[in-house]
Design a protein around this motif. Structure first.
Motif, PDB file in Angstrom:
ATOM      1  N   UNK A 492      18.349 -14.983   7.505  1.00 13.77           N
ATOM      2  CA  UNK A 492      19.503 -14.771   8.103  1.00 13.77           C
ATOM      3  C   UNK A 492      19.107 -14.225   9.631  1.00 13.77           C
ATOM      4  N   UNK A 493      19.399 -13.673  10.591  1.00 16.66           N
ATOM      5  CA  UNK A 493      19.222 -12.768  11.879  1.00 16.66           C
ATOM      6  C   UNK A 493      17.733 -11.496  11.658  1.00 16.66           C
ATOM      7  N   UNK A 494      17.444 -11.029  10.294  1.00 12.99           N
ATOM      8  CA  UNK A 494      16.983 -10.347  10.041  1.00 12.99           C
ATOM      9  C   UNK A 494      15.243 -10.118  10.108  1.00 12.99           C
ATOM     10  N   UNK A 495      13.801  -8.740  10.881  1.00 11.72           N
ATOM     11  CA  UNK A 495      12.954  -9.457  10.327  1.00 11.72           C
ATOM     12  C   UNK A 495      12.011  -8.606   9.168  1.00 11.72           C
ATOM     13  N   UNK A 496      11.829  -9.003   8.693  1.00 17.25           N
ATOM     14  CA  UNK A 496      10.800  -7.845   7.739  1.00 17.25           C
ATOM     15  C   UNK A 496      10.051  -8.166   7.428  1.00 17.25           C
ATOM     16  N   UNK A 497       8.830  -6.812   8.493  1.00 18.37           N
ATOM     17  CA  UNK A 497       7.694  -6.964   7.782  1.00 18.37           C
ATOM     18  C   UNK A 497       6.982  -6.768   6.782  1.00 18.37           C
ATOM     19  N   UNK A 498       6.168  -6.634   6.099  1.00 18.38           N
ATOM     20  CA  UNK A 498       5.504  -6.560   4.927  1.00 18.38           C
ATOM     21  C   UNK A 498       3.632  -6.437   5.154  1.00 18.38           C
ATOM     22  N   UNK A 499       3.261  -4.901   4.881  1.00 19.29           N
ATOM     23  CA  UNK A 499       2.110  -5.353   5.511  1.00 19.29           C
ATOM     24  C   UNK A 499       0.681  -5.219   4.316  1.00 19.29           C
ATOM     25  N   UNK A 500       0.211  -6.864   3.958  1.00 22.75           N
ATOM     26  CA  UNK A 500      -1.295  -6.517   2.885  1.00 22.75           C
ATOM     27  C   UNK A 500      -1.932  -6.205   2.732  1.00 22.75           C
ATOM     28  N   UNK A 501      -3.011  -5.978   1.999  1.00 31.58           N
ATOM     29  CA  UNK A 501      -4.521  -6.183   2.212  1.00 31.58           C
ATOM     30  C   UNK A 501      -5.420  -7.095   1.585  1.00 31.58           C
ATOM     31  N   UNK A 502      -6.234  -7.965   2.990  1.00 27.92           N
ATOM     32  CA  UNK A 502      -6.523  -9.149   2.133  1.00 27.92           C
ATOM     33  C   UNK A 502      -8.595  -8.805   2.515  1.00 27.92           C
ATOM     34  N   UNK A 503      -8.667  -8.612   0.698  1.00 25.85           N
ATOM     35  CA  UNK A 503      -9.836  -9.042   0.951  1.00 25.85           C
ATOM     36  C   UNK A 503     -10.823  -9.840   0.097  1.00 25.85           C
ATOM     37  N   UNK A 504     -10.201 -11.261  -0.367  1.00 25.50           N
ATOM     38  CA  UNK A 504     -11.268 -11.752  -0.903  1.00 25.50           C
ATOM     39  C   UNK A 504     -10.223 -13.330  -0.908  1.00 25.50           C
ATOM     40  N   UNK A 505     -11.090 -13.929  -0.817  1.00 33.90           N
ATOM     41  CA  UNK A 505     -11.227 -15.374  -0.646  1.00 33.90           C
ATOM     42  C   UNK A 505      -9.446 -16.105  -0.456  1.00 33.90           C
ATOM     43  N   UNK A 506      -9.003 -16.029  -1.808  1.00 25.92           N
ATOM     44  CA  UNK A 506      -7.538 -16.045  -2.424  1.00 25.92           C
ATOM     45  C   UNK A 506      -6.809 -15.499  -2.611  1.00 25.92           C
ATOM     46  N   UNK A 507      -5.675 -14.866  -2.192  1.00 21.79           N
ATOM     47  CA  UNK A 507      -5.096 -14.081  -2.547  1.00 21.79           C
ATOM     48  C   UNK A 507      -3.363 -14.010  -2.540  1.00 21.79           C
ATOM     49  N   UNK A 508      -3.108 -14.029  -4.341  1.00 20.08           N
ATOM     50  CA  UNK A 508      -1.125 -14.263  -3.968  1.00 20.08           C
ATOM     51  C   UNK A 508      -0.460 -12.165  -3.795  1.00 20.08           C
ATOM     52  N   UNK A 509       0.441 -12.729  -3.221  1.00 18.58           N
ATOM     53  CA  UNK A 509       1.576 -11.841  -2.861  1.00 18.58           C
ATOM     54  C   UNK A 509       2.869 -11.954  -3.608  1.00 18.58           C
ATOM     55  N   UNK A 510       3.277 -11.291  -3.953  1.00 16.54           N
ATOM     56  CA  UNK A 510       4.756 -11.685  -4.160  1.00 16.54           C
ATOM     57  C   UNK A 510       5.954 -10.541  -4.028  1.00 16.54           C
ATOM     58  N   UNK A 511       6.924 -10.753  -3.562  1.00 14.70           N
ATOM     59  CA  UNK A 511       8.282 -10.004  -2.900  1.00 14.70           C
ATOM     60  C   UNK A 511       9.407 -10.535  -3.594  1.00 14.70           C
ATOM     61  N   UNK A 512      10.102  -9.483  -3.946  1.00 18.67           N
ATOM     62  CA  UNK A 512      11.309  -9.818  -3.871  1.00 18.67           C
ATOM     63  C   UNK A 512      12.512  -9.557  -2.481  1.00 18.67           C
ATOM     64  N   UNK A 513      13.685 -10.907  -2.338  1.00 17.06           N
ATOM     65  CA  UNK A 513      14.856 -10.067  -1.726  1.00 17.06           C
ATOM     66  C   UNK A 513      15.467 -10.622  -2.164  1.00 17.06           C
TER      67      UNK A 513
END
Length: 680
Positions: A492-513
Motif C-alpha cells: 500500500x503506502x507503507x514501506x517495510x524494511x527488513x534487514x538480512x545478512x548476505x554471506x553466500x553466492x545464492x541465498x533465499x529469505x522468506x517473510x510473512x505479511x
C-alpha cells in the motif's frame, strides 16, 4: 602596495625516498633574505644533529640543483670537504666529511651557506616574482637543503624581505625588526616541529583578509585573496559554508579545542585549474578561478567542492602513502556526513551516494584501499581513496549504527589525533564497540579491490490463513561479500524494511505479511557500495579514460568507449559525451584528425536535455585543438571563447573546461603528446 606572506602547515607527502641519515635533527635554524625582484634567496642554515647510529664519518643531505652550496662548516667554524652526486629527481645528494668519527649520542653542529634562484612564473612548482611567490619544503620540492628527517626539536626562521611585506601565519611572530627598506620577521618553535610545516610559505600582493565566524563562534575561517580578481559575493557565500562546515567538524569530532581558526590563502593566476596545498591551520589555493557567476547549490555536493574537502583535512589524521585512507578517505567521509546533516532530505542522501559510487565504479584494475597510493597513478589513487575510502567509513557507520560509530570516532580522536593511526589500531577501536571481530569486514573492503554485485528475484504466495509469504532470492556475482542488506517491501503506502545478512553466492529469505507487497527493493538508500546496473555503462566510459591515461593502451581504451555506445545507443545513461570525447582524443593521438573532429562533434551533440556537460565542453576545446593542428588558429580562437561562455553558466562545475580554454586563448596548442595525460 601591500604584500602578504602566508605561512602554511603543509604536510607534503614525500614522493621520493628520504635520505636515510643516521642522525636526528635537534635544531634547524634558517636565516634567509628574499629578493622578489630577481627571484633570489640567500641564507645560512645552522643545525645541531645527534648521532643515532653506532658511528658516522659523513653527514648526508639533498638539495635541488638550483641551490648553490657555498660552504659547509663544522662546530669549529672550519670548512668541511664535501661531494655531490646528481640523481634522477633533479636533486643533488651531498656528503660532507666530518673532521673525526662521531659516535652514538655525540652532537654535531654544522653551518650551511647557500644561495639560489627560482623561477618567476607562477605556473612553476616554486616561484618568486614581484607579485607573489610560493616556497615549499619537502624531499622532492624544497627551497632549503633537506636532511632526511621530518621533524626537529627546535626550529626558527629569520626571514628578511621588503618592508612592504606583511606576514600571515597561524601564530604571531616572536618579533619583527623594521629598517628603511627591509623588515625581518622572527619565528621560532620550541618542541617537536614538522619541518615541512614550519618552512613552507607563500606570498601574494594586494590582498584582503575576509573573515567569517560560525554561529557559535567556535570556528573562524579566513580567506586571504586579491579582491580585485576574486569575486566578493562568491567569497562571502564560500565563507558562510566553510564556517558552518568547520563548526560541524569541530563539534562532531570531539576535538578538545574551544576554538579553531583556518585560513585559505589564494595565490597564482585565476585562469588555470586550481590546486590545493593543505595541512594544519592553513590551505594554500593556487590558481583559483574568480567565479563571477556561480550556483550556490554546488555547496550541497561534496564532489564539486574541493574547499570542503580541504577544510576536512584539517580534521583528518597524519598519514603517509601507505595509510592515506585516514587522510583522503576520512576527509571525504566528514564532508559527506556534513552534507547529509545539513541537507537531511532523503533525495539528497541518495544523490550524494550515487555521485560517490559513480566516481568509484570502473573496469580499470585498482589497488586495495589498504595499499594506499603508488606514485605512477598518484592522482587517480588519491581520488579512489577519497571516494571509496569515504564509502568504507559510511558502510562501517551503517554496520555499527550512528551512535556506536560516533563513540569510535571520539575515541579515535582522543587516542590518535596528530599521530599516525594504522588500520589495525582503527579495527581494534571498532571491534571494542561492535563487541566481536570485524576481521571479515576489514578484510573484504580494505584488502580486496573488487566490489560486490547483487541481483534480486522475488515471488509471493497466498497462505491458507489469508496471509502472504514473500520469498526473496539474492545472488552474488563474482567474489562473495558478507554484508547486512536492507530489503524494503512496499505494501500500500507503507514501506517495510527488513534487514538480512548476505554471506553466500545464492541465498533465499522468506517473510510473512498480512497483505501482498507490490514491490521489493534491495538496499534502496545505497548503504552498501555495490555495482549498480545503471552505472555499468558509465563505468565503461570512465574505464576508457583510465586505460588511455595510465596504461597508454589505445586498443583497450577504444574498446571500452565503443562498448559504452553499443550498450546504450540512445544515451539513456548520459555516458555518450565521455565515450565520444575519449574516442576523439584517441583519434588525435593516432593522427586521424577528421575522425577526431567527427567524434568531438558527436560528443557535443549528445548532451542530455540540450544542456552542455563537462565532456561536451572539453570536446569543443579539443575540436579547436584539431583546428590548430591543421594550421587554423584563427578559427580555433572563437571556439575556445565559446567554451568559456558556455562554461561560465556554471563555472564551479565546468572549471576544468574554462581553465583549458583560457589557456589555449593565451598560447597555441602545442604537441599532441600532452593528450597522453588528458585526465579529467
Amino acid at each position: 602596495m601591500n604584500y602578504v606572506i602566508c605561512w602554511s602547515a603543509l604536510w607534503s607527502t614525500i614522493l621520493v625516498a628520504q635520505v636515510q641519515t643516521p642522525v636526528h635533527i635537534i635544531q634547524y635554524h634558517a636565516n634567509v633574505q628574499l629578493n622578489e625582484q630577481n627571484a633570489e634567496i640567500e641564507g645560512t642554515l645552522s643545525l645541531w644533529l645527534r648521532v643515532a647510529s653506532d658511528s658516522i664519518r659523513t653527514v648526508e643531505f639533498i638539495a635541488p640543483t638550483n641551490i648553490d652550496i657555498n660552504t659547509i662548516r663544522d662546530d669549529n667554524n672550519d670548512r668541511m670537504l664535501y661531494r655531490r652526486v646528481p640523481n634522477e629527481k633533479n636533486l643533488y645528494q651531498y656528503s660532507a666529511r666530518l673532521p673525526a668519527v662521531r659516535f652514538a649520542g655525540d652532537s654535531i653542529a654544522i653551518t650551511v651557506e647557500f644561495n639560489e634562484t627560482l623561477d618567476t612564473s607562477s605556473f612553476a612548482a616554486l616561484f618568486i616574482n614581484p607579485r607573489e611567490f610560493l616556497l615549499r619544503y619537502s624531499s622532492e620540492i624544497s627551497w632549503l637543503p633537506y636532511f632526511g628527517n621530518d621533524s626537529a626539536h627546535n626550529v626558527s626562521l629569520h626571514l628578511t624581505v621588503s618592508n612592504r611585506f606583511r606576514i600571515v601565519h597561524s601564530s604571531l611572530p616572536d618579533s619583527t625588526r623594521l629598517t628603511e627598506e627591509l623588515q625581518t620577521w622572527y619565528y621560532s618553535h620550541n618542541g617537536s616541529a614538522l619541518l615541512d610545516e614550519f618552512f613552507s610559505l607563500c606570498g601574494s600582493t594586494t590582498v584582503t583578509e575576509l573573515v567569517r565566524q560560525s554561529a557559535d563562534s567556535t570556528f573562524t575561517v579566513k580567506l586571504v585573496v586579491d579582491t580585485s580578481r576574486f569575486y566578493v559575493p562568491f567569497a562571502d557565500s564560500l565563507l558562510t559554508y566553510l564556517a558552518h562546515a568547520g563548526e560541524y567538524y569541530l563539534t562532531n569530532t570531539g576535538i578538545p579545542f574551544k576554538s579553531f581558526t583556518h585560513t585559505f590563502a589564494c595565490v597564482g593566476n585565476n585562469d588555470i585549474h586550481e590546486q590545493f596545498f593543505s595541512v594544519g591551520s592553513l590551505t594554500v589555493v593556487r590558481n583559483s578561478p574568480a567565479y563571477s557567476v556561480f550556483d550556490s547549490s554546488v555547496f550541497t555536493q561534496s564532489l564539486h567542492n574541493i574547499w570542503l574537502i580541504e577544510l576536512a583535512r584539517r580534521f583528518a589524521f597524519t598519514s603517509n602513502d601507505s595509510n592515506a585512507l585516514f587522510n583522503d578517505g576520512w576527509a571525504g567521509y566528514l564532508v559527506t556526513r556534513y552534507i547529509l546533516a545539513t541537507f537531511p532530505q532523503s533525495d539528497v542522501e541518495l544523490r550524494e551516494r550515487q555521485n560517490i559510487i559513480t566516481q568509484i565504479l570502473s573496469f580499470y584494475p585498482t589497488r586495495p584501499l589498504a595499499a594506499g597510493r603508488s606514485h605512477r597513478k598518484y592522482e587517480y589513487e588519491t581520488d579512489m581513496l577519497l571516494h571509496k575510502g569515504r564509502y568504507f567509513f559510511l558502510m562501517l557507520e551503517y554496520l555499527l549504527n550512528r551512535e556506536s560509530f560516533d563513540t569510535v570516532m571520539k575515541n579515535m580522536y582522543a587516542d590518535f589525533f596528530r599521530h599516525r593511526i594504522t588500520i589495525f589500531d582503527y579495527q581494534q577501536l571498532c571491534e571494542k564497540e561492535y563487541g566481536s571481530s570485524l576481521q571479515w569486514f576489514f578484510e573484504q573492503w580494505l584488502y580486496r579491490s573488487s566490489i560486490p554485485e547483487f541481483s534480486l528475484q522475488w515471488e509471493t504466495q497466498r497462505t491458507p490463513r489469508g496471509t502472504t509469504t514473500a520469498s526473496v532470492t539474492i545472488e552474488q556475482r563474482g567474489e562473495v561479500f558478507t554484508m547486512p542488506l536492507t530489503l524494503t517491501f512496499t505494501i500500500g503506502t507503507k514501506k517495510i524494511p527488513k534487514r538480512v545478512l548476505v554471506n553466500q553466492s545464492v541465498q533465499q529469505f522468506t517473510f510473512s505479511f498480512a497483505a501482498p507487497p507490490s514491490s521489493v527493493e534491495l538496499d534502496p538508500q545505497l548503504k552498501v557500495l555495490r555495482w549498480l546496473l545503471d552505472l555499468r555503462i558509465l563505468a565503461h566510459a570512465r574505464s576508457s579514460r583510465l586505460f588511455h591515461v595510465y596504461e597508454k593502451d589505445i586498443s583497450t581504451a577504444e574498446r571500452e568507449a565503443l562498448l559504452t555506445l553499443n550498450l546504450d545507443p540512445i544515451n539513456a545513461t548520459g555516458a555518450a559525451p565521455i565515450a565520444y570525447y575519449s574516442l576523439g582524443v584517441l583519434a588525435v593521438l593516432q593522427n586521424d584528425n577528421e575522425k577526431a573532429k567527427e567524434y568531438f562533434l558527436q560528443s557535443m551533440q549528445s548532451s542530455t536535455n540540450g544542456q552542455p556537460s563537462l565532456y561536451s565542453l572539453l570536446s569543443l576545446i579539443r575540436y579547436g585543438n584539431v583546428l590548430e593542428l591543421e594550421g587554423d588558429r584563427n578559427n580555433a580562437l572563437p571556439v575556445y571563447q565559446r567554451a568559456i561562455d558556455e562554461g561560465m553558466k556554471n563555472p564551479l562545475l565546468f572549471a576544468p573546461a574554462i581553465s583549458a580554454a583560457e589557456y589555449y586563448l593565451r598560447q597555441p596548442f602545442g604537441s599532441i603528446e600532452t593528450l597522453w595525460n588528458d585526465y579529467y
